[in-house]
Design a protein around this motif. Structure first.
Motif, PDB file in Angstrom:
ATOM      1  N   SER A 241      37.192 114.826   7.634  1.00 40.13           N
ATOM      2  CA  SER A 241      38.368 115.523   8.134  1.00 40.13           C
ATOM      3  C   SER A 241      38.420 115.523   9.660  1.00 40.13           C
ATOM      4  O   SER A 241      39.494 115.667  10.256  1.00 40.13           O
ATOM      5  CB  SER A 241      38.384 116.964   7.625  1.00 40.13           C
ATOM      6  N   GLN A 242      37.274 115.333  10.322  1.00 43.63           N
ATOM      7  CA  GLN A 242      37.216 115.343  11.784  1.00 43.63           C
ATOM      8  C   GLN A 242      37.200 113.944  12.391  1.00 43.63           C
ATOM      9  O   GLN A 242      37.292 113.802  13.600  1.00 43.63           O
ATOM     10  CB  GLN A 242      35.955 116.085  12.253  1.00 43.63           C
ATOM     11  N   ASN A 243      37.083 112.925  11.587  1.00 44.99           N
ATOM     12  CA  ASN A 243      36.862 111.579  12.115  1.00 44.99           C
ATOM     13  C   ASN A 243      38.142 110.998  12.717  1.00 44.99           C
ATOM     14  O   ASN A 243      39.223 111.152  12.178  1.00 44.99           O
ATOM     15  CB  ASN A 243      36.362 110.658  11.008  1.00 44.99           C
ATOM     16  N   PHE A 244      37.998 110.351  13.844  1.00 45.49           N
ATOM     17  CA  PHE A 244      39.121 109.662  14.473  1.00 45.49           C
ATOM     18  C   PHE A 244      38.674 108.414  15.226  1.00 45.49           C
ATOM     19  O   PHE A 244      39.508 107.567  15.574  1.00 45.49           O
ATOM     20  CB  PHE A 244      39.831 110.598  15.472  1.00 45.49           C
ATOM     21  N   GLN A 245      37.365 108.285  15.472  1.00 49.48           N
ATOM     22  CA  GLN A 245      36.878 107.238  16.360  1.00 49.48           C
ATOM     23  C   GLN A 245      37.235 105.853  15.856  1.00 49.48           C
ATOM     24  O   GLN A 245      37.757 105.018  16.609  1.00 49.48           O
ATOM     25  CB  GLN A 245      35.355 107.360  16.506  1.00 49.48           C
ATOM     26  N   ALA A 249      39.791 103.263  17.650  1.00 49.45           N
ATOM     27  CA  ALA A 249      39.256 102.057  18.275  1.00 49.45           C
ATOM     28  C   ALA A 249      39.733 100.785  17.591  1.00 49.45           C
ATOM     29  O   ALA A 249      39.971  99.773  18.255  1.00 49.45           O
ATOM     30  CB  ALA A 249      37.726 102.101  18.258  1.00 49.45           C
ATOM     31  N   VAL A 250      39.904 100.806  16.280  1.00 52.65           N
ATOM     32  CA  VAL A 250      40.237  99.591  15.549  1.00 52.65           C
ATOM     33  C   VAL A 250      41.745  99.381  15.460  1.00 52.65           C
ATOM     34  O   VAL A 250      42.251  98.282  15.726  1.00 52.65           O
ATOM     35  CB  VAL A 250      39.612  99.628  14.137  1.00 52.65           C
ATOM     36  N   LEU A 251      42.499 100.437  15.088  1.00 43.53           N
ATOM     37  CA  LEU A 251      43.934 100.268  14.838  1.00 43.53           C
ATOM     38  C   LEU A 251      44.806 101.230  15.629  1.00 43.53           C
ATOM     39  O   LEU A 251      46.035 101.090  15.595  1.00 43.53           O
ATOM     40  CB  LEU A 251      44.225 100.446  13.331  1.00 43.53           C
ATOM     41  N   ASP A 252      44.221 102.222  16.294  1.00 43.40           N
ATOM     42  CA  ASP A 252      44.984 103.214  17.058  1.00 43.40           C
ATOM     43  C   ASP A 252      46.063 103.876  16.206  1.00 43.40           C
ATOM     44  O   ASP A 252      47.188 104.118  16.641  1.00 43.40           O
ATOM     45  CB  ASP A 252      45.607 102.570  18.301  1.00 43.40           C
ATOM     46  N   GLY A 253      45.709 104.180  14.963  1.00 41.21           N
ATOM     47  CA  GLY A 253      46.646 104.856  14.072  1.00 41.21           C
ATOM     48  C   GLY A 253      47.602 103.943  13.350  1.00 41.21           C
ATOM     49  O   GLY A 253      48.344 104.395  12.469  1.00 41.21           O
ATOM     50  N   THR A 259      47.194 104.763   9.579  1.00 39.21           N
ATOM     51  CA  THR A 259      45.833 105.296   9.755  1.00 39.21           C
ATOM     52  C   THR A 259      45.796 106.427  10.778  1.00 39.21           C
ATOM     53  O   THR A 259      44.753 106.698  11.370  1.00 39.21           O
ATOM     54  CB  THR A 259      44.871 104.167  10.196  1.00 39.21           C
ATOM     55  N   LEU A 260      46.932 107.074  10.977  1.00 39.05           N
ATOM     56  CA  LEU A 260      47.006 108.222  11.889  1.00 39.05           C
ATOM     57  C   LEU A 260      46.438 109.451  11.190  1.00 39.05           C
ATOM     58  O   LEU A 260      47.081 110.041  10.328  1.00 39.05           O
ATOM     59  CB  LEU A 260      48.448 108.473  12.322  1.00 39.05           C
ATOM     60  N   THR A 261      45.228 109.842  11.561  1.00 39.85           N
ATOM     61  CA  THR A 261      44.610 111.026  10.970  1.00 39.85           C
ATOM     62  C   THR A 261      44.912 112.260  11.823  1.00 39.85           C
ATOM     63  O   THR A 261      45.424 112.160  12.938  1.00 39.85           O
ATOM     64  CB  THR A 261      43.093 110.835  10.854  1.00 39.85           C
ATOM     65  N   TYR A 262      44.568 113.405  11.279  1.00 40.27           N
ATOM     66  CA  TYR A 262      44.854 114.673  11.971  1.00 40.27           C
ATOM     67  C   TYR A 262      44.107 114.756  13.298  1.00 40.27           C
ATOM     68  O   TYR A 262      44.677 115.145  14.319  1.00 40.27           O
ATOM     69  CB  TYR A 262      44.472 115.837  11.063  1.00 40.27           C
ATOM     70  N   ALA A 263      42.826 114.382  13.286  1.00 42.68           N
ATOM     71  CA  ALA A 263      42.041 114.442  14.523  1.00 42.68           C
ATOM     72  C   ALA A 263      42.578 113.472  15.567  1.00 42.68           C
ATOM     73  O   ALA A 263      42.594 113.777  16.767  1.00 42.68           O
ATOM     74  CB  ALA A 263      40.573 114.136  14.224  1.00 42.68           C
ATOM     75  N   LEU A 264      43.038 112.306  15.130  1.00 44.39           N
ATOM     76  CA  LEU A 264      43.615 111.340  16.073  1.00 44.39           C
ATOM     77  C   LEU A 264      44.919 111.871  16.657  1.00 44.39           C
ATOM     78  O   LEU A 264      45.218 111.638  17.839  1.00 44.39           O
ATOM     79  CB  LEU A 264      43.849 110.000  15.364  1.00 44.39           C
TER      80      LEU A 264
END
Length: 307
Positions: A241-245, A249-253, A259-264
């Motif tokens: 739930s906290q991951n964004f790195q 780094a790979v797709l920028d969301g 791939t836009l997560t909450y932390a991102l």
């Protein structure tokens, strides 16, 4: 002749010594804890407290902060990207459980059943965890390339090539596979340690009774490591739930916020839009949800210990 035995008589003035108070007994321990507590407070609880305060302010480093009340919360809850990021985060968490959660368990059981080369298998399984993330991202970008090794194998056996990083249907799955390959080694060591602590007499008795490998795994190994499975299940929920790195780094969301997560999204609010008040509001909402998961984890682990 009468023989008398002298009995020592305690003086009435001497009083038994009182045991030292608890804080005096552990004084040196408390003194050694002070630096750790200071670092913990400075770098964890103080930022959390400031984040809660900043969520009620419009942060401006030039003109000064302005109190806005609940406006930051209202603004972020109206943002459609928040709902998209929540859905993507839940999808990412689900994929992590379906694809990656069982991998270290299966590998740990397989390695524990090996009669030879156990040490080599443990080292080989843990090696991906020590690969630097920069090297990892470059490696998997090459593997996922439309003309990379994976697509070369797929086309050779008659399948169409897959756009792993640019297709919305595959982008999140590709990230989960990459992270599973890299990080399952740390959980693997925990499961191997848990399996190693199981008394060997249980397995020997099961073999004498005619139990095969599958019955030994089902009735001995899995019940014995149940506590570790529950603990790592909750820890993985919190971590994913906290991951964004990787997503950053790979797709920028991308592609198209797939791939836009909450932390991102919190990172975008803070460092792209420089709206630190709204980013703090998003962080507080996440903090509340994760606090519930942490309390659940603590209660379940303490209940297991009591049992």
């Amino acid at each position: 002749m009468n023989q008398t035995t002298a009995v020592p008589v305690r003086s009435l003035d001497t009083q038994p010594k009182r045991p030292p108070a608890k804080w005096k007994k552990h004084l040196w321990g408390y003194l050694f804890l002070i630096p750790a507590i200071g670092i913990f407070f400075t770098f964890l609880w103080l930022p959390i407290g400031k984040g809660i305060v900043y969520s009620f302010y419009h942060i401006d480093f030039v003109k000064g902060d302005t109190y806005v009340g609940w406006d930051n919360y209202a603004r972020v809850l109206k943002d459609p990207n928040v709902l998209v990021s929540v859905k993507n985060t839940l999808y990412y968490m689900g994929l992590g459980l379906v694809i990656g959660f069982w991998v270290p368990i299966l590998f740990a059981i397989a390695i524990s059943e090996m009669r030879r080369f156990q040490g080599f298998a443990r080292i080989a399984a843990y090696l991906p965890y020590v690969v630097p993330v920069v090297v990892l991202y470059g490696l998997w970008r090459w593997l996922y390339d439309p003309v990379g090794p994976i697509n070369a194998v797929l086309t050779k056996i008659g399948f169409d090539s897959v756009l792993f990083l640019t297709d919305k249907a595959w982008s999140m799955i590709s990230i989960v596979i990459m992270e599973t390959w890299q990080s399952f080694g740390s959980a693997l060591l925990i499961y191997i340690a848990a399996i190693s602590s199981i008394p060997r007499d249980w397995y020997e008795a099961a073999e004498i009774d005619g139990a095969g490998i599958w019955k030994r795994i089902r009735y001995i190994t899995l019940p014995a490591i149940k506590n570790q499975i529950v603990l790592l299940f909750l820890l993985q929920l919190i971590a994913t739930s906290q991951n964004f790195q990787t997503h950053y780094a790979v797709l920028d969301g991308g592609p198209n916020n797939a791939t836009l997560t909450y932390a991102l999204l919190v990172i975008r609010y803070a460092f792209t839009r420089q709206d630190y008040g709204s980013a703090s509001a998003l962080g507080v909402l996440m903090f509340l949800v994760l606090s519930v998961l942490a309390i659940l984890q603590y209660r379940m682990s303490s209940g297991k210990e009591e049992a």
